[in-house]
Design an enzyme around this catalytic site. Structure first.
Site, mmCIF file in Angstrom:
data_model
loop_
_atom_site.group_PDB
_atom_site.id
_atom_site.type_symbol
_atom_site.label_atom_id
_atom_site.label_comp_id
_atom_site.label_asym_id
_atom_site.label_seq_id
_atom_site.Cartn_x
_atom_site.Cartn_y
_atom_site.Cartn_z
ATOM 1 N N ASP A 9 2.546 14.533 2.023
ATOM 2 C CA ASP A 9 1.577 15.515 2.511
ATOM 3 C C ASP A 9 0.922 15.090 3.825
ATOM 4 O O ASP A 9 0.461 15.940 4.590
ATOM 5 C CB ASP A 9 0.480 15.743 1.457
ATOM 6 C CG ASP A 9 -0.183 14.428 1.051
ATOM 7 O OD1 ASP A 9 0.521 13.566 0.487
ATOM 8 O OD2 ASP A 9 -1.392 14.250 1.318
ATOM 9 N N GLY B 145 -0.014 14.018 -2.704
ATOM 10 C CA GLY B 145 -1.464 13.907 -2.720
ATOM 11 C C GLY B 145 -1.848 12.717 -3.587
ATOM 12 O O GLY B 145 -1.015 12.214 -4.339
ATOM 13 N N GLY C 225 -4.524 -4.233 -3.798
ATOM 14 C CA GLY C 225 -5.538 -3.211 -4.065
ATOM 15 C C GLY C 225 -4.788 -1.954 -4.441
ATOM 16 O O GLY C 225 -4.157 -1.337 -3.592
ATOM 17 N N GLY D 150 0.006 1.828 -7.274
ATOM 18 C CA GLY D 150 -0.966 2.000 -8.357
ATOM 19 C C GLY D 150 -0.921 3.403 -8.930
ATOM 20 O O GLY D 150 -0.835 3.589 -10.146
ATOM 21 N N LYS D 151 -0.922 4.386 -8.065
ATOM 22 C CA LYS D 151 -0.887 5.782 -8.519
ATOM 23 C C LYS D 151 0.381 6.052 -9.334
ATOM 24 O O LYS D 151 0.331 6.711 -10.371
ATOM 25 C CB LYS D 151 -0.931 6.736 -7.316
ATOM 26 C CG LYS D 151 -0.614 8.156 -7.741
ATOM 27 C CD LYS D 151 -0.409 9.149 -6.652
ATOM 28 C CE LYS D 151 0.458 10.272 -7.220
ATOM 29 N NZ LYS D 151 0.329 11.534 -6.556
ATOM 30 N N ASP E 212 0.808 -1.227 0.000
ATOM 31 C CA ASP E 212 0.000 0.000 0.000
ATOM 32 C C ASP E 212 0.840 1.276 0.000
ATOM 33 O O ASP E 212 0.438 2.302 0.552
ATOM 34 C CB ASP E 212 -0.971 0.018 1.190
ATOM 35 C CG ASP E 212 -1.833 -1.220 1.222
ATOM 36 O OD1 ASP E 212 -2.183 -1.714 0.139
ATOM 37 O OD2 ASP E 212 -2.160 -1.705 2.326
ATOM 38 N N THR F 151 -9.610 -4.864 1.814
ATOM 39 C CA THR F 151 -10.464 -5.412 2.879
ATOM 40 C C THR F 151 -11.111 -4.335 3.751
ATOM 41 O O THR F 151 -11.954 -4.652 4.584
ATOM 42 C CB THR F 151 -9.629 -6.331 3.798
ATOM 43 O OG1 THR F 151 -8.546 -5.556 4.322
ATOM 44 C CG2 THR F 151 -9.085 -7.534 3.051
ATOM 45 N N GLN G 157 1.883 -6.047 -3.311
ATOM 46 C CA GLN G 157 2.341 -6.184 -1.922
ATOM 47 C C GLN G 157 3.609 -5.336 -1.723
ATOM 48 O O GLN G 157 3.769 -4.349 -2.404
ATOM 49 C CB GLN G 157 2.575 -7.653 -1.549
ATOM 50 C CG GLN G 157 1.301 -8.482 -1.419
ATOM 51 C CD GLN G 157 0.732 -8.914 -2.752
ATOM 52 O OE1 GLN G 157 1.394 -9.558 -3.543
ATOM 53 N NE2 GLN G 157 -0.513 -8.555 -3.010
HETATM 54 P P1 GDP Z 1 -0.847 0.403 -3.515
HETATM 55 O O1 GDP Z 1 -1.439 -0.889 -3.072
HETATM 56 O O2 GDP Z 1 0.614 0.466 -3.294
HETATM 57 O O3 GDP Z 1 -1.210 0.765 -4.932
HETATM 58 O O4 GDP Z 1 -1.492 1.513 -2.572
HETATM 59 P P2 GDP Z 1 -3.037 1.635 -2.119
HETATM 60 O O5 GDP Z 1 -3.836 2.098 -3.267
HETATM 61 O O6 GDP Z 1 -3.473 0.399 -1.428
HETATM 62 O O7 GDP Z 1 -2.923 2.719 -0.985
HETATM 63 C C1 GDP Z 1 -2.406 3.981 -1.212
HETATM 64 C C2 GDP Z 1 -3.466 5.022 -0.827
HETATM 65 O O8 GDP Z 1 -2.845 6.277 -0.691
HETATM 66 C C3 GDP Z 1 -4.548 5.196 -1.871
HETATM 67 O O9 GDP Z 1 -5.738 5.536 -1.238
HETATM 68 C C4 GDP Z 1 -4.032 6.366 -2.699
HETATM 69 O O10 GDP Z 1 -5.078 7.096 -3.332
HETATM 70 C C5 GDP Z 1 -3.367 7.193 -1.645
HETATM 71 N N1 GDP Z 1 -2.202 7.983 -2.081
HETATM 72 C C6 GDP Z 1 -1.244 7.664 -2.987
HETATM 73 N N2 GDP Z 1 -0.286 8.614 -3.019
HETATM 74 C C7 GDP Z 1 -0.665 9.550 -2.116
HETATM 75 C C8 GDP Z 1 -0.079 10.788 -1.656
HETATM 76 O O11 GDP Z 1 0.997 11.174 -2.083
HETATM 77 N N3 GDP Z 1 -0.759 11.456 -0.693
HETATM 78 C C9 GDP Z 1 -1.947 11.042 -0.176
HETATM 79 N N4 GDP Z 1 -2.529 11.777 0.758
HETATM 80 N N5 GDP Z 1 -2.518 9.895 -0.590
HETATM 81 C C10 GDP Z 1 -1.877 9.158 -1.526
HETATM 82 P P1 IMO Z 2 -0.925 -4.140 -2.294
HETATM 83 O O1 IMO Z 2 -0.487 -4.653 -3.637
HETATM 84 C C1 IMO Z 2 -0.968 -4.651 2.019
HETATM 85 C C2 IMO Z 2 -0.977 -8.727 3.557
HETATM 86 C C3 IMO Z 2 -2.230 -9.200 4.266
HETATM 87 C C4 IMO Z 2 -1.623 -10.200 5.230
HETATM 88 C C5 IMO Z 2 -0.507 -10.823 4.403
HETATM 89 C C6 IMO Z 2 -0.897 -12.132 3.731
HETATM 90 O O2 IMO Z 2 -2.225 -3.438 -2.323
HETATM 91 O O3 IMO Z 2 0.162 -3.380 -1.643
HETATM 92 P P2 IMO Z 2 -2.488 -12.809 1.715
HETATM 93 O O4 IMO Z 2 -3.853 -12.352 1.354
HETATM 94 O O5 IMO Z 2 -1.453 -12.516 0.698
HETATM 95 O O6 IMO Z 2 -2.461 -14.234 2.180
HETATM 96 O O7 IMO Z 2 -2.106 -11.948 3.038
HETATM 97 O O8 IMO Z 2 -0.164 -9.873 3.425
HETATM 98 N N1 IMO Z 2 -1.210 -8.204 2.176
HETATM 99 C C7 IMO Z 2 -1.159 -6.914 1.870
HETATM 100 N N2 IMO Z 2 -0.978 -5.821 2.652
HETATM 101 N N3 IMO Z 2 -1.098 -4.502 0.685
HETATM 102 C C8 IMO Z 2 -1.243 -5.581 -0.120
HETATM 103 O O9 IMO Z 2 -1.222 -5.488 -1.464
HETATM 104 C C9 IMO Z 2 -1.330 -6.858 0.473
HETATM 105 N N4 IMO Z 2 -1.504 -8.113 0.003
HETATM 106 C C10 IMO Z 2 -1.425 -8.925 1.056
HETATM 107 O O10 IMO Z 2 -2.871 -8.140 4.922
HETATM 108 O O11 IMO Z 2 -1.031 -9.521 6.312
HETATM 109 MG MG MG Z 3 -2.928 -1.605 -1.780
#
Ligand code: GDP
Ligand code: IMO
Ligand code: MG
Length: 420
Positions: free
Chosen positions: A330, A411, A39, A16-17, A12, A298, A221
């Site tokens: 930010d 952002g 996600g 994606g961004k 996370d 989730t 991940q």
């Molecule tokens: P990923 O799994 O690595 O693609 O990340 P996620 O989408 O799960 O989580 C990143 C979250 O942070 C998302 O809600 C994005 O919209 C948000 N996000 C990404 N870059 C920034 C940033 O620079 N600032 C803020 N405030 N939010 C961000």
């Molecule tokens: P993105 O790509 C954050 C975490 C789960 C759990 C562990 C194992 O969005 O960064 P699994 O479902 O793979 O058996 O879960 O890994 N986990 C993530 N945490 N971002 C993810 O993906 C994750 N994918 C799995 O929360 O701790």
């Molecule tokens: Mg994610």
């Protein structure tokens, strides 16, 4: 030529961004591991979209997207996601390719994931329950079904055979939930998948590379969730690090050029497992609130803490990171004081290395303090505008890691990314 973009923490990081931002510079975006546990959030026409299976280049008309052999694919999730993508006027039939070697997640894999977590009780991994672990177990156990198999007449027979095997396991685990509704959805989605461009992924990508096309491999991940190098057993079931690109797409190591590592300006983790810099206090709460730290897959609240340079340094090493992207800078705008972890004290001994065992030992982070910049950075467009105090924070991180932050994200929006 292949560049890699991946997360350096526990997921996370904002991958994606960043992929969506860089996508116009590439001909192909390819996912090489993971599945719908991912996600990845992007903003398209100011609307939030979360992608789980489809690579984050799908909204760019001239970008080819490949789901590689290293991915585990949930047909139902893919189908749902195709509907979302279509609602933005994108023809996924045109730009989305799937490797025939990609393993399928079956309804029983999801059931097995749930049964396994229930059995673990307090020691559960905190899995997303998407069937990831069981699907990869069937891959390495040499039982799994692959996307190429769904074109074969014997697919249903093969499915029934594997399902029977899973049923015995589920019975032995005392798991008796009815999964017939999942199965119905699954077979509908399998039918839907037959319209896709199912390709031999390794020839597909190597032909592109030979033709001089630029490929970006999109990680899912984070490095600390890697099955070999993460905080085992609290990890996912794939190699999330750059080495996973070679096996997850079928490209040779010499083809890899840049490894772009994404890190938040602080740190989060969702699910169970060690997190040395976690904050259990009001500051952690603030980070969660301001950063809107709730799981994109989730909805679970993410655990929050300070940036951990010991773990980041380790991640840079095992990935061979050549460039850093720092996201969510930010989110720190309002804090008076910021901290960064520079070493661990493990059972009373100081170290700057990630230990083998992180659950059965006591890890105290040693923290260095920085002044907060106390300024709204979300509208800034150039490096020159960024606060001096932020530059000091970033310079310290650059120096510690020996790799430079090349971009700062200020952002969630597509245009909120500053080149340094
Ligand atoms: P990923 O799994 O690595 O693609 O990340 P996620 O989408 O799960 O989580 C990143 C979250 O942070 C998302 O809600 C994005 O919209 C948000 N996000 C990404 N870059 C920034 C940033 O620079 N600032 C803020 N405030 N939010 C961000
Ligand atoms: P993105 O790509 C954050 C975490 C789960 C759990 C562990 C194992 O969005 O960064 P699994 O479902 O793979 O058996 O879960 O890994 N986990 C993530 N945490 N971002 C993810 O993906 C994750 N994918 C799995 O929360 O701790
Ligand atoms: Mg994610």
């Amino acid at each position: 030529m292949v560049d890699v973009l991946l997360g350096l923490q526990w997921g996370d990081e904002g991958k994606g961004k960043i992929v969506d931002y860089f996508a116009p510079d590439y001909d192909v975006i390819a996912r090489f591991q993971g599945g719908p546990n991912a996600g990845h959030t992007l903003y398209v026409q100011d609307k939030k979209v979360v992608l789980h299976q489809i690579p984050s280049g799908i909204f760019h008309e001239n970008t080819t997207n490949l789901i590689g052999n290293g991915v585990v694919l949930d047909a139902v999730t893919l189908r749902r996601e195709c509907d979302i993508v279509s609602s933005f006027g994108v023809d996924f039939r045109k730009n989305l390719y799937i490797s025939e070697r990609t393993h399928l997640i079956l309804p029983t894999h999801r059931a097995l994931d749930k049964a396994s977590e229930l059995q673990k009780g307090n020691e559960k991994i905190g899995s997303t329950l998407k069937g990831i672990g069981p699907a990869y177990m069937d891959k390495t156990g040499r039982n799994g079904l692959r996307v190429g198999d769904l074109l074969d007449k014997s697919f249903t027979t093969q499915y029934i055979k594997l399902r029977l095997k899973h049923q015995k396991l589920l019975d032995s685990m005392n798991f008796h939930e009815d999964i017939s509704a999942w199965e119905e959805e699954f077979f509908d989605a399998i039918d839907f998948m037959r319209q896709f461009k199912i390709v031999n992924g390794e020839y597909f990508i190597n032909d592109k590379i030979r033709a001089g096309k630029k490929v970006l491999a999109e990680g899912a991940q984070g490095s600390m969730l890697d099955v070999d190098f993460g905080t085992f057993p609290f990890v996912t079931s794939s190699n999330t690090i750059s080495a996973g690109v070679c096996t997850g797409l079928g490209v040779a190591p010499q083809k890899i050029r840049d490894v772009i590592g994404v890190t938040k300006a602080y740190c989060t983790r969702v699910g169970s497992g060690p997190f040395p810099t976690e904050l259990h206090d009001a500051t952690g709460e603030e980070l969660r609130k301001i950063g809107n730290e709730f799981g994109a897959t989730t909805g679970r609240p993410r655990r929050c803490g300070w940036i951990d340079l010991v773990a980041l340094n380790f991640a840079c090493m095992v990935n061979g990171v050549t460039k850093l992207v720092m996201t969510k800078a930010d989110v720190l705008d309002a804090f008076d004081e910021l901290k960064v972890c520079t070493s661990y004290v493990v059972n009373g001994e100081k170290t700057d290395q990630v230990p083998f065992q992180m659950t059965k030992v006591n890890i105290e982070p040693e923290l260095k303090s920085f002044k907060g910049w106390k300024q709204d950075v979300t509208k800034m467009k150039t490096a020159a505008e960024l606060p001096g105090v932020m530059k000091e924070y970033v310079a310290f991180i650059n120096q510690y890691l020996g790799v430079n932050v090349a971009y700062i994200s200020n952002g969630p929006g597509r245009d909120q990314l500053i080149e340094i």
